[in-house]
Design an enzyme around this catalytic site. Structure first.
Site: not given
Ligand code: ZN
Length: 460
Positions: A36, A84, A114, A116, A118, A172, A224, A288, A312, A406, A409, A424, A429
């Protein structure tokens, strides 16, 4: 020429599409089927094709396809994006609390915590509700223009209803772990170097010249803060987060209000463990002062605001030993080396194996069988080797070499020019056939219930 009726129809379609993509991407609670939704979207695309004069940059059809400026132009912020000050212990948070109370001349203060995230800080500029510019944090005073790329992020609204005339939304950009893992698997298969963590992957994805590439990376955004703005009256961080939610931004739901620093410390300790269960990486907690009048009263130093702190978490790394290096096969015939490790506890799980990606990775870090190594979780899921403890070498360590044939095989293994991967190349294989069948039956493909690796092995 578009009649008034067609203009109205286009407006209505956009409103409807915005509403449903908000439910889908931000609330994770769709009310209509994908079919839809596609139908609504198609109607808008067709009308805009017929009446190109009606296309606006904030139309839902304009998420991908705008041109990225080839040099990511530099733009000065109206209000700097301050960093900060960091805290690493409960006592440092208590010191912060004392300074805040002294500065305000009060006995108790309300704080907001809150998570943090990364990722990468971003400043989004809205004029009369339309997203006009997306800027990276840069050095905090001058950012880089990545507008065409941030527009591809579905949790960033292109248009906000009932918005003030001018508003900067800060937050972020991050890569969810699921996207990160899929991206690195893809890179391993293509013989490219993997990204070290979610943040690097998000940064690399945002600085793409082709917005189609950014769009394929499944980035997301948590809002934020506000930068410069006109026409909004907000009195506290709590009110601000609620307002951002009302503007249909994604706000991380794990924020909390506390009436003392001891409460804050409790929250900080609680999340040090709980954060590993989230679908994205966090590296700490932001604390904060809730009240904006108190924030203004406290002000800022040259470098950072006096009303906030970033707590941290220590990076989780543990020492272990590489017992042996094994080679596994992917469905395109790529041979991927992994390290079997002495089992060790890391970030909530027991780790026995780390991916080594490819020979370039092994050479770059000079990883040998018998080495003592430090490991961490990339994307907090897949263990990776960060460093080799070379001072612990005894001279008995063995240099690993990719097998010439390999392991499945026995046919010769080839390294394709310009690629880090060994493959390979035997189309028959058994290893490749096995991986292809497992993939075919997997949840992401045909989703054949019960057909796992052991059934595939019996079948073969
Ligand atoms: Zn192979």
């Amino acid at each position: 020429m578009a009649t008034e009726e067609i203009r109205k129809k286009v407006q209505e379609l956009r409103k409807e599409i915005r509403h449903h993509s908000y439910l889908y991407y931000v609330k994770d609670a769709p009310e209509i089927t994908d079919y839809e939704f596609d139908h609504l979207y198609r109607q808008l695309v067709d009308l805009e094709k017929e009446y190109p004069e009606l296309v606006t940059p904030d139309s839902p059809t304009q998420r991908v396809g705008g041109k990225a400026s080839d040099d990511f132009g530099k733009v000065r912020f109206r209000k700097p994006m301050l960093s900060l000050a960091n805290a690493f212990s409960a006592d440092e948070l208590r010191d912060f609390d004392r300074r805040v109370k002294e500065g305000l001349g009060v006995n108790s203060v309300e704080y907001i915590t809150e998570l943090k995230i990364d990722g990468l800080s971003m400043n989004l500029i809205y004029e009369n509700g339309s997203l006009v510019q997306g800027l990276t944090r840069g050095d905090g005073r001058v950012g880089e223009d990545v507008t065409a790329n941030v527009k591809t992020i579905h949790t960033i609204p292109l248009y906000i209803e009932n918005a003030p005339p001018y508003m900067e939304v800060r937050g972020e950009v991050y890569m969810p772990r699921k996207s990160f893992i899929a991206l690195n698997e893809e890179r391993d298969e293509a013989g490219l170097m993997p990204f070290a963590n979610c943040r690097n992957a998000a940064a690399g994805s945002l600085r793409q010249l082709d917005p189609h590439v950014t769009a394929s990376r499944n980035l997301a955004f948590f809002a934020y803060a506000l930068g410069d703005m006109q026409g909004l009256e907000i009195h506290s961080q709590e009110e601000l987060l609620k307002q951002l939610e009302a503007f249909h931004f994604q706000v991380n739901p794990n924020y909390r209000k506390w009436d003392s620093i001891e409460g804050v410390i409790k929250g900080v300790n609680e999340w040090e463990v709980k954060r590993h269960d989230l679908g994205y990486d966090t590296d700490g907690m932001v604390i904060k002062v809730n009240d904006f009048a108190q924030q203004n009263q406290l002000g800022a130093t040259v470098k950072d605001p006096k009303w906030a702190m970033a707590y941290k978490y220590p990076p989780e790394e543990v020492e272990t030993k590489v017992e042996r290096i094994i080679v596994t096969m992917g469905r395109t015939g790529v041979l991927t080396p992994s390290a079997d490790l002495t089992p060790v506890h890391l970030a909530g799980t027991t780790v026995k194996r780390a991916t080594l990606h490819n020979m370039d990775f092994i050479h770059e870090k000079d990883i040998r069988v018998g080495d003592h190594v430090m490991i961490y979780k990339a994307g907090e899921i897949i263990p990776e080797i960060s460093t080799v403890l070379k001072n612990k070498r005894t001279g008995k360590e063995e240099i690993f070499e990719m097998p010439k044939t390999c392991p499945i095989c026995g046919e010769p293994v080839h390294r394709i020019e310009g690629e880090a991967a060994y493959r390979c190349t035997n189309p028959n294989c058994g290893g490749v056939v096995r991986e292809k069948l497992i993939h075919f039956a997997s949840r992401d493909a045909m989703d054949i219930e019960g057909m796992g690796p052991s059934v595939v092995d019996s079948l073969l």
